[in-house]
Design an enzyme around this catalytic site. Structure first.
Site, PDB file in Angstrom:
ATOM      1  N   ARG A  34      12.031   2.740 -13.683  1.00  0.00           N
ATOM      2  CA  ARG A  34      11.458   1.938 -12.577  1.00  0.00           C
ATOM      3  C   ARG A  34      10.566   1.395 -12.395  1.00  0.00           C
ATOM      4  O   ARG A  34       9.598   1.603 -11.665  1.00  0.00           O
ATOM      5  CB  ARG A  34      11.991   2.373 -11.559  1.00  0.00           C
ATOM      6  CG  ARG A  34      13.331   2.644 -10.316  1.00  0.00           C
ATOM      7  CD  ARG A  34      13.064   2.973  -8.922  1.00  0.00           C
ATOM      8  NE  ARG A  34      12.429   3.494  -8.813  1.00  0.00           N
ATOM      9  CZ  ARG A  34      11.969   5.521  -8.302  1.00  0.00           C
ATOM     10  NH1 ARG A  34      12.751   6.156  -8.602  1.00  0.00           N
ATOM     11  NH2 ARG A  34      11.068   6.016  -8.162  1.00  0.00           N
ATOM     12  N   TYR A  50     -20.086 -19.253   6.090  1.00  0.00           N
ATOM     13  CA  TYR A  50     -20.108 -18.572   7.612  1.00  0.00           C
ATOM     14  C   TYR A  50     -20.677 -17.203   7.630  1.00  0.00           C
ATOM     15  O   TYR A  50     -20.929 -15.637   6.617  1.00  0.00           O
ATOM     16  CB  TYR A  50     -19.409 -18.250   7.493  1.00  0.00           C
ATOM     17  CG  TYR A  50     -18.113 -18.944   7.677  1.00  0.00           C
ATOM     18  CD1 TYR A  50     -18.437 -20.485   9.141  1.00  0.00           C
ATOM     19  CD2 TYR A  50     -16.779 -19.250   8.246  1.00  0.00           C
ATOM     20  CE1 TYR A  50     -17.403 -21.188   9.264  1.00  0.00           C
ATOM     21  CE2 TYR A  50     -15.679 -20.569   7.359  1.00  0.00           C
ATOM     22  CZ  TYR A  50     -16.554 -21.554   9.024  1.00  0.00           C
ATOM     23  OH  TYR A  50     -15.656 -22.179   8.832  1.00  0.00           O
ATOM     24  N   ASP A  78     -10.208 -22.010   3.530  1.00  0.00           N
ATOM     25  CA  ASP A  78      -9.630 -22.513   2.696  1.00  0.00           C
ATOM     26  C   ASP A  78     -10.869 -23.151   1.873  1.00  0.00           C
ATOM     27  O   ASP A  78     -10.227 -23.803   1.134  1.00  0.00           O
ATOM     28  CB  ASP A  78      -9.636 -23.840   3.873  1.00  0.00           C
ATOM     29  CG  ASP A  78      -8.590 -23.857   5.069  1.00  0.00           C
ATOM     30  OD1 ASP A  78      -8.577 -23.391   5.346  1.00  0.00           O
ATOM     31  OD2 ASP A  78      -9.971 -24.249   6.109  1.00  0.00           O
ATOM     32  N   HIS A 116      11.205   8.726  -5.696  1.00  0.00           N
ATOM     33  CA  HIS A 116       9.582   8.309  -6.034  1.00  0.00           C
ATOM     34  C   HIS A 116       8.196   8.765  -5.408  1.00  0.00           C
ATOM     35  O   HIS A 116       8.132  10.121  -4.878  1.00  0.00           O
ATOM     36  CB  HIS A 116       9.723   7.290  -4.954  1.00  0.00           C
ATOM     37  CG  HIS A 116       8.199   5.960  -5.293  1.00  0.00           C
ATOM     38  ND1 HIS A 116       8.425   5.564  -6.672  1.00  0.00           N
ATOM     39  CD2 HIS A 116       7.478   5.243  -4.236  1.00  0.00           C
ATOM     40  CE1 HIS A 116       7.578   4.722  -6.910  1.00  0.00           C
ATOM     41  NE2 HIS A 116       6.920   4.486  -5.221  1.00  0.00           N
ATOM     42  N   ARG A 155       7.530   9.418   2.368  1.00  0.00           N
ATOM     43  CA  ARG A 155       8.680   8.188   3.054  1.00  0.00           C
ATOM     44  C   ARG A 155       9.886   8.131   3.167  1.00  0.00           C
ATOM     45  O   ARG A 155      10.347   8.594   4.165  1.00  0.00           O
ATOM     46  CB  ARG A 155       7.651   6.626   2.112  1.00  0.00           C
ATOM     47  CG  ARG A 155       7.663   5.763   2.374  1.00  0.00           C
ATOM     48  CD  ARG A 155       7.071   4.562   1.473  1.00  0.00           C
ATOM     49  NE  ARG A 155       7.169   4.607   0.186  1.00  0.00           N
ATOM     50  CZ  ARG A 155       7.446   3.847  -0.598  1.00  0.00           C
ATOM     51  NH1 ARG A 155       6.222   2.853  -0.796  1.00  0.00           N
ATOM     52  NH2 ARG A 155       8.258   3.369  -1.752  1.00  0.00           N
ATOM     53  N   LYS A 170      10.611  -6.844  -6.170  1.00  0.00           N
ATOM     54  CA  LYS A 170      10.820  -6.828  -5.121  1.00  0.00           C
ATOM     55  C   LYS A 170       9.153  -7.884  -4.061  1.00  0.00           C
ATOM     56  O   LYS A 170       8.529  -7.984  -5.278  1.00  0.00           O
ATOM     57  CB  LYS A 170      10.452  -5.392  -3.808  1.00  0.00           C
ATOM     58  CG  LYS A 170       9.099  -4.200  -4.976  1.00  0.00           C
ATOM     59  CD  LYS A 170       9.192  -3.421  -4.961  1.00  0.00           C
ATOM     60  CE  LYS A 170       7.640  -2.785  -4.616  1.00  0.00           C
ATOM     61  NZ  LYS A 170       7.670  -1.011  -4.346  1.00  0.00           N
ATOM     62  N   CYS A 228     -14.300 -18.557   2.922  1.00  0.00           N
ATOM     63  CA  CYS A 228     -13.619 -19.103   3.739  1.00  0.00           C
ATOM     64  C   CYS A 228     -11.840 -19.028   3.396  1.00  0.00           C
ATOM     65  O   CYS A 228     -11.481 -18.641   3.263  1.00  0.00           O
ATOM     66  CB  CYS A 228     -14.267 -20.225   4.109  1.00  0.00           C
ATOM     67  SG  CYS A 228     -15.337 -20.168   4.217  1.00  0.00           S
TER      68      CYS A 228
HETATM   69  C1  LIG Z   1       7.485  -0.451  -5.990  1.00  0.00           C
HETATM   70  C2  LIG Z   1       7.960   0.707  -6.420  1.00  0.00           C
HETATM   71  C3  LIG Z   1       8.386   0.702  -7.639  1.00  0.00           C
HETATM   72  C4  LIG Z   1       7.769   0.038  -9.004  1.00  0.00           C
HETATM   73  O1  LIG Z   1       6.486   0.569  -8.802  1.00  0.00           O
HETATM   74  P1  LIG Z   1       5.417   0.433  -9.918  1.00  0.00           P
HETATM   75  O2  LIG Z   1       4.375   1.619  -9.933  1.00  0.00           O
HETATM   76  O3  LIG Z   1       5.403  -1.242  -9.452  1.00  0.00           O
HETATM   77  O4  LIG Z   1       6.262   0.721 -11.264  1.00  0.00           O
HETATM   78  C5  LIG Z   1       9.583   1.819  -7.699  1.00  0.00           C
HETATM   79  N1  LIG Z   1       9.628   2.515  -7.155  1.00  0.00           N
HETATM   80  C6  LIG Z   1       9.921   2.004  -5.587  1.00  0.00           C
HETATM   81  C7  LIG Z   1      10.798   3.229  -4.995  1.00  0.00           C
HETATM   82  C8  LIG Z   1       8.644   1.526  -5.478  1.00  0.00           C
HETATM   83  O5  LIG Z   1       8.710   1.109  -4.219  1.00  0.00           O
END
Ligand SMILES: *Cc1c(COP(=O)(O)O)cnc(C)c1O
Length: 392
Positions: free
Chosen positions: A227, A271, A326, A171, A139, A41, A324
């Site tokens: 995952r 700055y 750039d 998750h 979430r 992603k 900055c």
């Molecule tokens: C981003 C994400 C992952 C991957 O997590 P990592 O900590 O980068 O391995 C797995 N599952 C879900 C739902 C995520 O949003």
């Protein structure tokens, strides 16, 4: 292979080593001992979604995952034909095409399942659907009070031929803190969800719960697949807790000095004049800034050791003065340096700061450092395995 859209004379270069991604996937898959879903992603955490997906598959990833249907369809358009999961469906998205393309959709609710059923009917195909249950992250995912209804709808749709339930997943909130009590609670809740699904005569092909940190640190959470995102890019998913498993960072960011100048004691830099030289020194100008995703927090006023460092001429050089849009300045400490000298911001290799070093200096996580980097930088790909083979 270089990005054909990259401007010539880019201010800096993101170099991604595809061999490192393949290597990391191999290491993680072997360690976990179960199939690996490679998460690509957000443009592959800044490494390039299509290239990261290809390298991950070459390294043995069993499936590729993204967040949105759009990302999934972009992967299909780029020629990726393998197993593909996404998990955030926005209203008005083209589910029909996703179903035609064999993408595994994720549903969180009965309403989403109803929408998928209509799209499957329009497509004249059986969709592939995974159910995500919320086990405590609060979430996405089906809240616990809705599990029974969601599973009943999922089962009914399976009977009616709308879909096959290809997975059940959740998750973690705190997998980077292996001792956190939420991990046990979430794993227990996930087991309860799997049992309830079975009670509803729902038998998903695969159960998965673990992201990178849990894949490495929590064997009990590996279930039918892991995952992994951050770890396939070679970054530490749980700094301070992860054993050395031989991951190799895939991203190196480098630039060149655009100017070198001498400063006298009392000269203030950038700055706000937030850094003032207390001795004669030399400063190097690096031609990238927050326009390229360099965090403005990379310079910490009043904390001599708190700022991010880059490597120039084989030495670590701290950022001095406000970053900055750039450009930013680094302290070369009086050492000889010339315009065009290489500056390595972070990456792999001896003496080079890591994305984790930058994250620590900026008060964030390595994920954010690699994912936000870009702007006017070019991105190029190398394959150090191929380079090693080509060497006489
Ligand atoms: C981003 C994400 C992952 C991957 O997590 P990592 O900590 O980068 O391995 C797995 N599952 C879900 C739902 C995520 O949003």
């Amino acid at each position: 292979m270089s990005d054909p859209s990259a401007p010539r004379g880019a201010l800096a270069e993101i170099v991604v080593d595809l061999a490192a991604i393949r290597h990391n996937v191999r290491v993680l898959r072997e360690l976990a001992g179960v199939p690996l879903i490679a998460v690509v992603k957000a443009d592959g955490y800044g490494h390039g979604m299509v290239e990261a997906a290809r390298a991950a598959r070459e390294g043995g990833a069993d499936m590729v995952a993204v967040v949105t249907v759009d990302e999934a369809l972009q992967l299909r358009d780029a020629g990726y034909v393998g197993p593909l999961l996404c998990w955030l469906t926005l209203p008005d998205v083209d589910l029909v095409r996703a179903i035609e393309e064999g993408v595994d959709l994720t549903a969180y609710s009965v309403a989403e399942l109803d929408t998928i059923a209509a799209a499957a009917e329009a497509a004249g195909l059986r969709a592939r659907v995974q159910i995500k249950v919320d086990t405590g992250l609060n979430r996405g995912g089906a809240p616990r009070a809705t599990w029974a209804d969601v599973f009943a709808r999922a089962r009914a749709g399976e009977r009616e031929g709308s879909w096959k339930i290809t997975g059940l997943w959740s998750h973690f909130a705190c997998s980077d803190q292996p001792g956190h009590p939420a991990n046990d609670r979430q794993e227990q809740a996930f087991r309860a969800a799997a049992a309830l699904a079975a009670d509803n005569d729902l038998h998903p092909d695969v159960l998965h719960l673990a992201n990178s940190a849990a894949a490495v640190l929590r064997p009990s959470a590996r279930f039918g697949a892991v995952r992994c995102g951050i770890a396939i890019y070679g970054l530490d998913p749980a700094p301070g807790s992860t054993p050395d498993i031989g991951l190799v960072p895939a991203m190196t960011v480098r630039s060149e000095l655009a100017m070198v100048k001498e400063l006298a004691p009392g000269d203030a830099v950038s700055y706000g004049q937030r850094w003032v030289a207390d001795r004669p020194t030399t400063m190097g100008l690096v031609p990238v800034g927050y326009g390229e995703g360099i965090p403005r927090h990379a310079f910490q006023q009043g904390q001599e050791s708190g700022s991010a460092e880059v490597a120039v001429g084989g030495k670590r050089r701290p950022i001095r003065g406000t970053v900055c849009m750039d450009q930013f300045m680094v302290d070369l400490d009086g050492d000889p340096a010339e315009v065009g000298d290489e500056v390595v911001l972070f990456g792999a290799g001896p003496g080079v700061p890591t994305a984790q070093d930058w994250a620590a200096a900026c008060g964030t996580i390595n994920y954010e450092i690699v994912t936000r980097i870009g702007g006017r930088m070019s991105r190029t790909y190398v394959d150090t395995d191929a380079a090693a083979e080509a060497r006489p």
